[in-house]
Design an enzyme around this catalytic site. Structure first.
Site, mmCIF file in Angstrom:
data_model
loop_
_atom_site.group_PDB
_atom_site.id
_atom_site.type_symbol
_atom_site.label_atom_id
_atom_site.label_comp_id
_atom_site.label_asym_id
_atom_site.label_seq_id
_atom_site.Cartn_x
_atom_site.Cartn_y
_atom_site.Cartn_z
ATOM 1 N N GLY A 145 20.886 -26.161 -80.561
ATOM 2 C CA GLY A 145 22.136 -26.815 -80.202
ATOM 3 C C GLY A 145 21.883 -27.799 -79.070
ATOM 4 O O GLY A 145 20.948 -27.609 -78.286
ATOM 5 N N GLN B 8 24.031 -33.123 -72.087
ATOM 6 C CA GLN B 8 22.630 -32.729 -71.859
ATOM 7 C C GLN B 8 21.670 -33.910 -72.040
ATOM 8 O O GLN B 8 20.498 -33.795 -71.693
ATOM 9 C CB GLN B 8 22.225 -31.608 -72.815
ATOM 10 C CG GLN B 8 22.874 -30.270 -72.482
ATOM 11 C CD GLN B 8 22.348 -29.194 -73.415
ATOM 12 O OE1 GLN B 8 22.772 -29.090 -74.549
ATOM 13 N NE2 GLN B 8 21.397 -28.404 -72.938
ATOM 14 N N CYS C 166 18.672 -22.123 -72.919
ATOM 15 C CA CYS C 166 19.320 -23.435 -72.881
ATOM 16 C C CYS C 166 18.262 -24.479 -72.549
ATOM 17 O O CYS C 166 17.447 -24.263 -71.650
ATOM 18 C CB CYS C 166 20.415 -23.431 -71.804
ATOM 19 S SG CYS C 166 21.271 -25.001 -71.636
ATOM 20 N N LEU C 167 18.268 -25.593 -73.278
ATOM 21 C CA LEU C 167 17.279 -26.644 -73.022
ATOM 22 C C LEU C 167 17.390 -27.201 -71.600
ATOM 23 O O LEU C 167 16.435 -27.762 -71.083
ATOM 24 C CB LEU C 167 17.444 -27.789 -74.034
ATOM 25 C CG LEU C 167 17.116 -27.448 -75.494
ATOM 26 C CD1 LEU C 167 17.418 -28.635 -76.401
ATOM 27 C CD2 LEU C 167 15.662 -27.022 -75.646
ATOM 28 N N HIS D 163 28.476 -21.659 -76.764
ATOM 29 C CA HIS D 163 27.543 -22.150 -75.734
ATOM 30 C C HIS D 163 27.668 -23.678 -75.602
ATOM 31 O O HIS D 163 27.793 -24.214 -74.495
ATOM 32 C CB HIS D 163 26.117 -21.725 -76.118
ATOM 33 C CG HIS D 163 25.042 -22.200 -75.190
ATOM 34 N ND1 HIS D 163 24.258 -21.333 -74.460
ATOM 35 C CD2 HIS D 163 24.602 -23.455 -74.878
ATOM 36 C CE1 HIS D 163 23.396 -22.039 -73.729
ATOM 37 N NE2 HIS D 163 23.581 -23.325 -73.975
ATOM 38 N N GLU D 164 27.667 -24.364 -76.750
ATOM 39 C CA GLU D 164 27.734 -25.836 -76.735
ATOM 40 C C GLU D 164 29.119 -26.314 -76.304
ATOM 41 O O GLU D 164 29.246 -27.295 -75.573
ATOM 42 C CB GLU D 164 27.377 -26.417 -78.114
ATOM 43 C CG GLU D 164 25.988 -26.060 -78.626
ATOM 44 C CD GLU D 164 24.885 -26.296 -77.611
ATOM 45 O OE1 GLU D 164 24.974 -27.282 -76.842
ATOM 46 O OE2 GLU D 164 23.936 -25.500 -77.573
ATOM 47 N N HIS E 242 29.327 -26.385 -72.658
ATOM 48 C CA HIS E 242 28.676 -27.570 -72.067
ATOM 49 C C HIS E 242 29.680 -28.722 -71.954
ATOM 50 O O HIS E 242 29.722 -29.423 -70.939
ATOM 51 C CB HIS E 242 27.494 -28.038 -72.923
ATOM 52 C CG HIS E 242 26.190 -27.364 -72.613
ATOM 53 N ND1 HIS E 242 25.635 -27.358 -71.356
ATOM 54 C CD2 HIS E 242 25.317 -26.681 -73.399
ATOM 55 C CE1 HIS E 242 24.470 -26.704 -71.381
ATOM 56 N NE2 HIS E 242 24.263 -26.278 -72.615
#
Ligand code: CO
Length: 190
Positions: A46, A51, A94-95, A136-137, A140
């Protein structure tokens, strides 16, 4: 298409709320294409627009459902979570927080309404890891990271661990650069 740099904590853009997409135009399609390439290169499941430093309200997902199947690439624009059911606890990464993994509690099933890249309305009912990834996304896009979903103590410990690992990574980089410089003195080019 291009692989974009992924923003990591503590970049303030991760705290910003992404704004409704109004123009479903070439610039949007370029962002989606670049984010798709970026997510694949990073081997993420994701990726939200902030991000990669863009404040349009959208995220991408491509989530493994079982060993052989994924959801395929989903481009989720202007999402709304209209229903949540059940509870699930899952270890997330998470990236934007390389090498941090923490258990987070989320809804196990959700109904998501969104628009695709052409602006058409779409609906997705999902559960398990797909539902977890959506939440999660979605967070963000609200300027919320997965560590915000932890207790204050757990968050503090996770951030301390993150700082330590990043410092080590930086030290390691500097160390390797110095070692390289020692090994190979500047060459004379004539
Ligand atoms: Co993330």
């Amino acid at each position: 298409m291009a692989v974009l740099p992924v923003v990591t904590y503590p970049d303030p853009v991760l705290r910003q709320r992404c704004k409704e997409v109004i123009a479903f135009d070439a610039s949007l399609h370029k962002l989606l294409d670049d984010m798709g390439e970026t997510m694949a290169a990073a081997e993420g499941i994701g990726l939200a627009a902030n991000q990669v430093g863009d404040l349009r309200r959208l995220f991408l997902m491509n989530v493994p459902v079982d060993e052989n199947t994924t959801t395929g690439l989903l481009e989720v624009i202007n999402p709304r979570v209209v229903a949540k059911r059940g509870e699930v606890r899952f270890e997330e990464g998470c990236l934007s927080f390389p090498s941090v993994y923490e258990f987070v509690v989320r809804a196990n099933e959700i109904e998501l309404h969104y628009q695709d890249r052409s602006g058409a309305a779409q609906k997705l009912i999902c559960r398990g890891i797909v539902a977890i990834c959506v939440q999660h996304e979605f967070d963000h896009l609200e300027g919320i990271t997965f560590l915000d979903r932890l207790s204050p103590l757990k968050r503090q410990l996770a951030l301390r661990d993150y700082d330590r690992k990043n410092r080590e990574a930086l030290d390691d980089k500097a160390f390797r650069a110095k070692a390289r410089a020692r090994r190979s003195p500047p060459q004379q080019i004539s």
